[in-house]
Motif scaffolding. Structure first.
Motif, PDB file in Angstrom:
ATOM      1  N   UNK A 183       0.826  -1.211   0.000  1.00 32.62           N
ATOM      2  CA  UNK A 183       0.000   0.000   0.000  1.00 32.62           C
ATOM      3  C   UNK A 183       0.860   1.260   0.000  1.00 32.62           C
ATOM      4  N   UNK A 184       1.982   1.223   0.700  1.00 32.77           N
ATOM      5  CA  UNK A 184       2.918   2.358   0.659  1.00 32.77           C
ATOM      6  C   UNK A 184       3.442   2.537  -0.756  1.00 32.77           C
ATOM      7  N   UNK A 185       3.834   1.434  -1.384  1.00 31.48           N
ATOM      8  CA  UNK A 185       4.368   1.515  -2.750  1.00 31.48           C
ATOM      9  C   UNK A 185       3.350   2.096  -3.717  1.00 31.48           C
ATOM     10  N   UNK A 186       2.071   1.823  -3.457  1.00 32.00           N
ATOM     11  CA  UNK A 186       1.028   2.354  -4.353  1.00 32.00           C
ATOM     12  C   UNK A 186       1.000   3.872  -4.328  1.00 32.00           C
ATOM     13  N   UNK A 187       1.264   4.492  -3.177  1.00 31.43           N
ATOM     14  CA  UNK A 187       1.327   5.955  -3.119  1.00 31.43           C
ATOM     15  C   UNK A 187       2.480   6.468  -3.965  1.00 31.43           C
ATOM     16  N   UNK A 188       3.659   5.867  -3.791  1.00 30.86           N
ATOM     17  CA  UNK A 188       4.800   6.259  -4.621  1.00 30.86           C
ATOM     18  C   UNK A 188       4.487   6.063  -6.099  1.00 30.86           C
ATOM     19  N   UNK A 189       3.846   4.938  -6.422  1.00 33.36           N
ATOM     20  CA  UNK A 189       3.515   4.629  -7.812  1.00 33.36           C
ATOM     21  C   UNK A 189       2.639   5.721  -8.415  1.00 33.36           C
ATOM     22  N   UNK A 190       1.610   6.141  -7.702  1.00 32.65           N
ATOM     23  CA  UNK A 190       0.711   7.164  -8.224  1.00 32.65           C
ATOM     24  C   UNK A 190       1.463   8.473  -8.468  1.00 32.65           C
ATOM     25  N   UNK A 191       2.331   8.835  -7.538  1.00 37.79           N
ATOM     26  CA  UNK A 191       3.103  10.077  -7.687  1.00 37.79           C
ATOM     27  C   UNK A 191       4.065   9.959  -8.861  1.00 37.79           C
ATOM     28  N   UNK A 192       4.750   8.826  -8.978  1.00 38.54           N
ATOM     29  CA  UNK A 192       5.701   8.630 -10.075  1.00 38.54           C
ATOM     30  C   UNK A 192       4.999   8.599 -11.428  1.00 38.54           C
ATOM     31  N   UNK A 193       3.825   7.995 -11.495  1.00 42.68           N
ATOM     32  CA  UNK A 193       3.063   7.992 -12.745  1.00 42.68           C
ATOM     33  C   UNK A 193       2.746   9.425 -13.177  1.00 42.68           C
ATOM     34  N   UNK A 194       2.342  10.246 -12.204  1.00 44.58           N
ATOM     35  CA  UNK A 194       2.051  11.639 -12.532  1.00 44.58           C
ATOM     36  C   UNK A 194       3.320  12.401 -12.889  1.00 44.58           C
ATOM     37  N   UNK A 195       4.426  12.065 -12.224  1.00 39.61           N
ATOM     38  CA  UNK A 195       5.694  12.720 -12.552  1.00 39.61           C
ATOM     39  C   UNK A 195       6.095  12.414 -13.994  1.00 39.61           C
ATOM     40  N   UNK A 196       5.970  11.160 -14.386  1.00 38.66           N
ATOM     41  CA  UNK A 196       6.284  10.775 -15.767  1.00 38.66           C
ATOM     42  C   UNK A 196       5.378  11.529 -16.736  1.00 38.66           C
ATOM     43  N   UNK A 197       4.100  11.584 -16.407  1.00 41.80           N
ATOM     44  CA  UNK A 197       3.156  12.296 -17.262  1.00 41.80           C
ATOM     45  C   UNK A 197       3.480  13.772 -17.387  1.00 41.80           C
ATOM     46  N   UNK A 198       3.845  14.409 -16.278  1.00 41.41           N
ATOM     47  CA  UNK A 198       4.146  15.841 -16.323  1.00 41.41           C
ATOM     48  C   UNK A 198       5.410  16.124 -17.126  1.00 41.41           C
ATOM     49  N   UNK A 199       6.397  15.250 -17.029  1.00 43.24           N
ATOM     50  CA  UNK A 199       7.604  15.420 -17.843  1.00 43.24           C
ATOM     51  C   UNK A 199       7.244  15.322 -19.324  1.00 43.24           C
TER      52      UNK A 199
END
Length: 345
Positions: free
Chosen positions: A219-235
């Motif tokens: 569940x902790x990893x899922x938070x990081x995953x969501x943030x990283x997915x958005x980071x990739x998208x914003x780049x």
């Protein structure tokens, strides 16, 4: 080719689990990720698990390598020692020197505890939340554990660099990474119980009141995953849901547990498995209590707590793995194997 990611800590427990989830969902990302490895064995584990990933061999003490890799990255993921000021200062310098990007950092809820010099058994109730109270989260004094590195990350925020800090509590569950799959606090409590050969009764009269927040590693990893997915998208020029910088602070909590209750679960299970003698809990002598330092300072918490609101509001994040008691048999048996113990009673 996608955004370039530089990650430290992916041979560890949480970092390895985050990397697993990220690459299970986006296998092609492995060609765009560079991971730091501190030994040939840990690097080999990464390369074997994820062929195509780039591994850089160095240490957190090698500021030059960290700065150089961060300067070439679009996204930096730091899930290594969150008290290593030099390493994170080097990442900051690299991001500021390079083309800019996004920094996603793992802190920890020990930052909520009062500094040791103020007394670990503080009774002043402090409940932090990462939404309405986010201003309190990002201004915790640097005298607190993890505080200096949190401030390095926050000070990097600029029009050129966005930042996000994820602050996990006690993490439990089997990690899915190629390196370390074992967590620390509850596992150390189990290890200490087995080493002593009896259940641990924490010192009265406060034993039943000592608590801490927790969350399963997936569940902790899922938070990081969501943030990283958005980071990739914003780049890549897309607008995501994540918030950054002064609003980029995320707790991830499924609930709280009480240390004495968990110590009782561990002892009961160790007895069932024949690893310690059947009998009651024993209070640790004063000269033994230093061994509890292995568990960490959160063991003595009476008042500090936190709520994870931001991830739920932005991503619809809901923890799914909340059954610590059900995991205790696996924790006890894994710690017994690690200690080389077998059924004796």
């Amino acid at each position: 080719m996608g955004p370039k990611i530089f990650a430290i800590g992916t041979t560890g427990y949480l970092g390895g689990d985050i990397l697993y989830l990220l690459l299970q969902t986006n296998p092609a990302l492995k060609f765009d990720i560079t991971c730091l490895a501190r030994s040939p064995d840990s690097g080999k584990n990464l390369s074997s698990a994820y062929p195509g990933i780039r591994v850089v061999y160095s240490t957190l003490e090698d500021s030059e390598v960290l700065e150089d890799e961060a300067s070439k990255a679009d996204i930096v993921l730091s899930v290594a020692n969150c008290d290593h000021v030099g390493a994170h200062a080097a990442l900051k310098k690299g991001l500021e020197k390079g083309k800019g990007g996004i920094w996603v950092h793992a802190s920890g809820t020990d930052i909520l505890l009062p500094p040791a010099k103020e007394g670990s058994l503080s009774k002043k109730k402090e409940v932090y939340d990462d939404w309405d109270g986010v201003g309190d989260c990002i201004t915790i004094p640097e005298t607190h554990s993890h505080g200096p590195v949190d401030q390095i990350v926050l000070s990097t925020a600029s029009p050129k660099v966005k930042t996000a800090i994820v602050c996990p509590p006690t993490i439990w569950g089997l990690g899915r990474g190629p390196g370390n799959t074992r967590s620390h606090q509850i596992y150390e409590l189990a290890s200490l119980t087995l080493s002593r050969g009896s259940g641990i009764q924490l010192p009265p009269p406060l034993a039943d009141k000592l608590f801490w927040p927790l969350c399963h590693v997936h569940d902790v990893s899922k938070v990081f995953f969501e943030i990283l997915q958005d980071a990739i998208g914003e780049i890549e020029g897309k607008k995501g849901r994540a918030t950054w910088d002064k609003e980029g602070y995320y707790f991830c909590v499924e609930g709280r547990f009480y240390w004495q209750e968990v110590a009782g679960w561990i002892a009961e299970e160790a007895m069932k498995q024949g690893l310690i003698k059947i009998g009651g809990m024993t209070t640790m002598r004063e000269d033994e209590q230093k061994d509890l330092d292995r568990v960490g300072p959160a063991l003595w918490n009476l008042a500090s707590d936190c709520k994870s609101i931001r991830a739920e509001k932005l991503f619809g994040w809901t923890p799914m793995k909340g059954d610590l008691n059900g995991e205790i048999p696996a924790i006890v048996s894994s710690e017994a194997r690690r200690l080389g113990l077998s059924k004796s009673f």
